[in-house]
Design an enzyme around this catalytic site. Structure first.
Site, PDB file in Angstrom:
ATOM      1  N   GLU A 217       0.870  -1.175   0.000  1.00 37.21           N
ATOM      2  CA  GLU A 217       0.000   0.000   0.000  1.00 37.21           C
ATOM      3  C   GLU A 217       0.906   1.224   0.000  1.00 37.21           C
ATOM      4  O   GLU A 217       1.429   1.623   1.042  1.00 37.21           O
ATOM      5  CB  GLU A 217      -0.916  -0.013   1.229  1.00 37.21           C
ATOM      6  CG  GLU A 217      -1.928  -1.144   1.245  1.00 37.21           C
ATOM      7  CD  GLU A 217      -2.972  -1.020   0.154  1.00 37.21           C
ATOM      8  OE1 GLU A 217      -3.154   0.099  -0.375  1.00 37.21           O
ATOM      9  OE2 GLU A 217      -3.591  -2.039  -0.191  1.00 37.21           O
ATOM     10  N   CYS A 252      -1.801   9.197   2.349  1.00 34.64           N
ATOM     11  CA  CYS A 252      -1.506   8.698   1.006  1.00 34.64           C
ATOM     12  C   CYS A 252      -2.598   9.026  -0.003  1.00 34.64           C
ATOM     13  O   CYS A 252      -2.345   9.042  -1.207  1.00 34.64           O
ATOM     14  CB  CYS A 252      -1.268   7.194   1.057  1.00 34.64           C
ATOM     15  SG  CYS A 252      -2.622   6.268   1.806  1.00 34.64           S
TER      16      CYS A 252
END
Length: 484
Positions: A217, A252
């Site tokens: 991720e 993110c």
């Protein structure tokens, strides 16, 4: 007393211990999985003030963000897993073909074994334990390595997980590069890493030596396309919450830059300025509702982006800095050159550049020519054709139309990247699947054993086998009757 060192030998011993306990079948039972998930919920309920305090110490994170975006989201993951676990664990019955008649088949979800979860510092509680929920639900033994960049939360996780969960199968290892390196030298059944691409490459390289599958991720520059003819206030508020309301841009999936037209840019800037003042006041560095930069290294990195000669004159709002308290005010930069430093790395902070295009459709070319696929991309528009083009044209981990970041909270959607923004996905059942092996099982009886598949081979057998594999009933009849 000599301080205990976690080195390669200690890592090897830990993995060996967990493999023994996994092999004993302890983690496979439905009751064990349920007990751990319930214990995790109770851990959050009993220790929420401590969790909020740790997040405040590490990131100066507001209580609202800590309670909702970290604790409540994690609790929701646990509740969903408890509700759906029996269904997730059940074999999936699947159809068989005439080729294997008579038969039945199913797909069985089995745990992978002993897995490693390595988490990030920006949401150090949620991103540590959310993957662990999936690993537990799938029946694995787990080692969690929290980020040392958020030391208060890392220390708290070590204590709480040790107290509340089954330490014979779930462990936390603290530390920095030496401890992480020792862990990565071991053979795991899966590695789940949340962080940046540089470390992601190291993780993947270490995993390759053991043929270990990975979920990465990562991140990337998440764009926001702003079209004309929309509700400006709602748009501005949703961008602000996705950018500065998510850990002051240190997320993110935070908007990394905006793309709009020259005609619409002044209206966009004006409403962003107004709403920012409404949220954080005239002196945002003093606001209690905005996180600080995580450490001096990241503060220096962001300062360097702002001081680049190509963009230093482009600041139209914010730019104030407080080095002592590691705070940078929400900052907007207008008409930023695409070859500037700020446009060539993920910002991961409170700076928001605006790029100008001749027409909004040109935004798709800007995104697709950037060289990497973002973790998320956002569009604000009321035009059906533009929305359809956005979904069809832009490749990203996830897309959101007329909002930002909210896809993260939809458990029926997979959350993950594509290309350099990551591989694999989780959330909801996708978390369970990420830590499960889908085992194919075919059941046959001793009835109906046809000599067709056995030697000696004949032309008639060949024709009939071809017909059976082709699945054509007419072809099978023709082969049986000997028709050419």
């Amino acid at each position: 007393m000599k301080e205990q060192v976690f080195d390669e030998e200690a890592a090897r011993s830990l993995v060996k211990e967990l493999r023994v306990n996994f092999a004993a079948g302890k983690t496979r039972s439905y009751d064990w999985r349920v007990a751990q998930l319930k214990s995790m919920i109770k851990m959050m309920e009993d220790h929420e003030p401590e969790i909020v305090a740790a997040l405040r110490e590490d990131l100066s994170k507001p209580e609202m963000e800590s309670s909702i975006y970290e604790i409540a989201l994690l609790k929701n993951s646990c509740v969903l897993a408890l509700k759906e676990l029996k269904h997730w664990m059940m074999p999936d019955k699947v159809k068989t073909s005439i080729t294997t008649f008579p038969s039945s088949a199913e797909i069985v979800s089995e745990p992978l074994g002993v897995v490693l979860v390595m988490s990030a510092w920006n949401y150090p509680f949620l991103l540590s334990l959310d993957p662990v929920v999936g690993a537990i639900a799938a029946g694995n033994a787990v080692v969690l390595k929290p980020s040392e960049v958020a030391p208060a939360t890392s220390s708290l996780l070590l204590r709480l997980v040790g107290q509340c969960l089954d330490s014979s199968c779930i462990r936390v290892v603290e530390g920095a590069v030496p401890e992480t390196s020792a862990l990565l030298l071991q053979k795991w059944d899966k590695i789940f890493y949340t962080g940046n691409g540089r470390i992601g490459r190291i993780v993947m390289s270490a995993a390759a030596k053991h043929l270990t599958p990975v979920v990465l991720e990562l991140g990337g520059k998440c764009p926001v396309i702003v079209d004309s003819g929309i509700n400006l206030q709602v748009m501005a508020r949703r961008i602000i919450m996705g950018k500065w309301g998510c850990n002051n841009g240190q997320a993110c999936i935070s908007p990394d830059y905006i793309i709009t037209t020259m005609d619409y840019a002044p209206k966009l800037v004006d409403v962003l300025k107004h709403e920012l003042e409404q949220f954080y006041g005239k002196s945002p560095l003093e606001s209690k509702d905005i996180s600080r930069i995580v450490n001096s290294n990241h503060f220096a990195r962001l300062t360097n982006l702002l001081d680049d000669e190509k963009v230093s004159g482009k600041i139209i709002h914010g730019g104030e800095r407080d080095k002592t308290n590691l705070k940078i005010a929400p900052t907007i930069l207008l008409d930023v050159p695409r070859d500037s430093l700020i446009m060539n790395e993920e910002i991961f902070g409170p700076l928001l550049p605006i790029l100008i295009v001749d027409k909004v459709e040109d935004s798709f070319n800007v995104i697709n020519s950037s060289g990497s696929k973002p973790l998320a991309a956002y569009l604000f528009s009321n035009k059906k054709e533009l929305k359809e083009q956005f979904v069809k044209t832009v490749s990203a981990g996830g897309l959101v139309v007329n909002d930002t970041t909210l896809h993260l909270a939809v458990h029926t959607l997979p959350f993950g990247g594509v290309g350099e923004s990551g591989m694999g996905a989780y959330h909801g059942k996708f978390s369970f699947d990420a830590f499960s092996h889908k085992k194919a099982v075919l059941y046959r009886s001793f009835v109906g054993d046809a000599p067709l598949r056995y030697p000696p081979y004949t032309s008639k057998k060949l024709k009939l086998m071809k017909a059976l594999l082709g699945g054509s009933l007419f072809g099978i009849i023709r082969a049986l009757l000997g028709w050419s």
